[in-house]
Design a protein around this motif. Sequence first.
Motif, PDB file in Angstrom:
ATOM      1  N   ARG A  28       0.811  -1.207  -0.043  1.00 57.95           N
ATOM      2  CA  ARG A  28       0.201   0.034  -0.102  1.00 57.95           C
ATOM      3  C   ARG A  28       0.849   1.300   0.071  1.00 57.95           C
ATOM      4  O   ARG A  28       0.519   2.342  -0.747  1.00 57.95           O
ATOM      5  CB  ARG A  28      -0.926   0.085   1.072  1.00 57.95           C
ATOM      6  N   VAL A  29       2.110   1.193   0.617  1.00 58.55           N
ATOM      7  CA  VAL A  29       3.236   2.346   0.508  1.00 58.55           C
ATOM      8  C   VAL A  29       3.393   2.438  -0.726  1.00 58.55           C
ATOM      9  O   VAL A  29       3.695   3.533  -1.455  1.00 58.55           O
ATOM     10  CB  VAL A  29       3.959   2.052   1.646  1.00 58.55           C
ATOM     11  N   LYS A  30       3.960   1.452  -1.481  1.00 58.52           N
ATOM     12  CA  LYS A  30       4.544   1.563  -2.679  1.00 58.52           C
ATOM     13  C   LYS A  30       3.448   1.915  -3.534  1.00 58.52           C
ATOM     14  O   LYS A  30       3.716   2.864  -4.534  1.00 58.52           O
ATOM     15  CB  LYS A  30       4.955   0.133  -3.214  1.00 58.52           C
ATOM     16  N   GLU A  31       2.313   1.400  -3.649  1.00 62.34           N
ATOM     17  CA  GLU A  31       1.325   1.991  -4.468  1.00 62.34           C
ATOM     18  C   GLU A  31       1.000   3.415  -4.432  1.00 62.34           C
ATOM     19  O   GLU A  31       0.903   4.453  -5.303  1.00 62.34           O
ATOM     20  CB  GLU A  31      -0.322   1.308  -4.187  1.00 62.34           C
ATOM     21  N   SER A  32       0.974   3.807  -2.972  1.00 67.35           N
ATOM     22  CA  SER A  32       0.713   5.314  -2.753  1.00 67.35           C
ATOM     23  C   SER A  32       2.019   6.094  -3.528  1.00 67.35           C
ATOM     24  O   SER A  32       1.707   7.296  -3.972  1.00 67.35           O
ATOM     25  CB  SER A  32       0.677   5.657  -1.377  1.00 67.35           C
ATOM     26  N   ILE A  36       1.610   9.122  -6.348  1.00 69.70           N
ATOM     27  CA  ILE A  36       2.176  10.472  -6.074  1.00 69.70           C
ATOM     28  C   ILE A  36       3.085  10.827  -7.069  1.00 69.70           C
ATOM     29  O   ILE A  36       2.934  11.961  -7.905  1.00 69.70           O
ATOM     30  CB  ILE A  36       2.805  10.797  -4.825  1.00 69.70           C
ATOM     31  N   LEU A  37       3.885   9.837  -7.426  1.00 73.74           N
ATOM     32  CA  LEU A  37       5.007  10.458  -8.520  1.00 73.74           C
ATOM     33  C   LEU A  37       4.160  10.261 -10.080  1.00 73.74           C
ATOM     34  O   LEU A  37       4.698  11.225 -10.912  1.00 73.74           O
ATOM     35  CB  LEU A  37       6.003   9.146  -8.658  1.00 73.74           C
ATOM     36  N   GLY A  38       3.466   9.558 -10.218  1.00 73.68           N
ATOM     37  CA  GLY A  38       2.706   9.474 -11.638  1.00 73.68           C
ATOM     38  C   GLY A  38       3.435   9.138 -12.761  1.00 73.68           C
ATOM     39  O   GLY A  38       4.516   8.204 -12.550  1.00 73.68           O
ATOM     40  N   VAL A 148      13.309  10.423  -2.440  1.00 74.44           N
ATOM     41  CA  VAL A 148      12.239   9.841  -1.620  1.00 74.44           C
ATOM     42  C   VAL A 148      12.757   9.195  -0.633  1.00 74.44           C
ATOM     43  O   VAL A 148      13.430   8.015  -0.963  1.00 74.44           O
ATOM     44  CB  VAL A 148      11.185   8.993  -2.494  1.00 74.44           C
ATOM     45  N   ILE A 149      12.640   9.241   0.537  1.00 70.94           N
ATOM     46  CA  ILE A 149      12.898   8.547   1.724  1.00 70.94           C
ATOM     47  C   ILE A 149      11.876   7.977   2.514  1.00 70.94           C
ATOM     48  O   ILE A 149      10.807   8.712   2.644  1.00 70.94           O
ATOM     49  CB  ILE A 149      14.019   9.489   2.769  1.00 70.94           C
ATOM     50  N   GLU A 150      12.112   6.446   2.848  1.00 70.39           N
ATOM     51  CA  GLU A 150      11.178   6.063   3.402  1.00 70.39           C
ATOM     52  C   GLU A 150      11.881   5.744   4.812  1.00 70.39           C
ATOM     53  O   GLU A 150      12.774   5.123   4.861  1.00 70.39           O
ATOM     54  CB  GLU A 150      10.866   4.597   2.931  1.00 70.39           C
ATOM     55  N   HIS A 151      11.071   6.123   5.894  1.00 69.64           N
ATOM     56  CA  HIS A 151      11.316   6.135   7.182  1.00 69.64           C
ATOM     57  C   HIS A 151      10.456   5.937   8.151  1.00 69.64           C
ATOM     58  O   HIS A 151       9.213   6.005   7.925  1.00 69.64           O
ATOM     59  CB  HIS A 151      12.413   7.159   7.733  1.00 69.64           C
TER      60      HIS A 151
END
Length: 194
Positions: A28-32, A36-38, A148-151
């Motif tokens: 779900r995070v990846k899809e979001s 956003i990036l589209g 893009v940083i995932e934290h």
Amino acid sequence: MRVITGSARGARLKTPKGAAVTRPTADRVKESLFNILGSMVQGRKVLDIFAGTGNLGIEALSRGAESAVFVDKATEKLIRENLTITHLSDKAMVRSGDVFTEMTRLAQGQADFSLIFCDPPYHKGLWEQALQQIDQSQGLMAENGILVIEHGADEGEFPALGRLVQVMNRRYGHTTQLSFFQWKSYVESEEEEP
């Protein structure tokens, strides 16, 4: 874990045995993130650091990114297998050295990546160190680049930055957040245009 859309849509990516090696981005995070990036993903040169399974960079390639460099000390073989599964090996390079050393080498080569994913293990100070290194680097991120940083959701203290500015933040429950950065000079020039 599957590729969501694009040329490799539906391909199931291999994950390592034992969760200690990687912590893949939740679907779900990846899809979001990619919603956003589209269309901004198309044609971009991607750098995926702390790449793990290669999940984010592979999704970008599947959606039309021009090329991708994956950096992870522990999972080079796994990333190569996933690139083979998705038929994206010809657009990718995998480096297995220390992330910070490899970023220095790539910057010296004027790599100018236009999309950088940084998804290290949480609570180890790694994303903060990577953010500072990218902020201080010349030749690693392109003028119109997006970082893009995932934290962790509880990791909100950003190190002092000179040239990068946070342009967006999204939280996902009590575990994860995504922070988006761009060059301050680029953001300001975009705001000045009528």
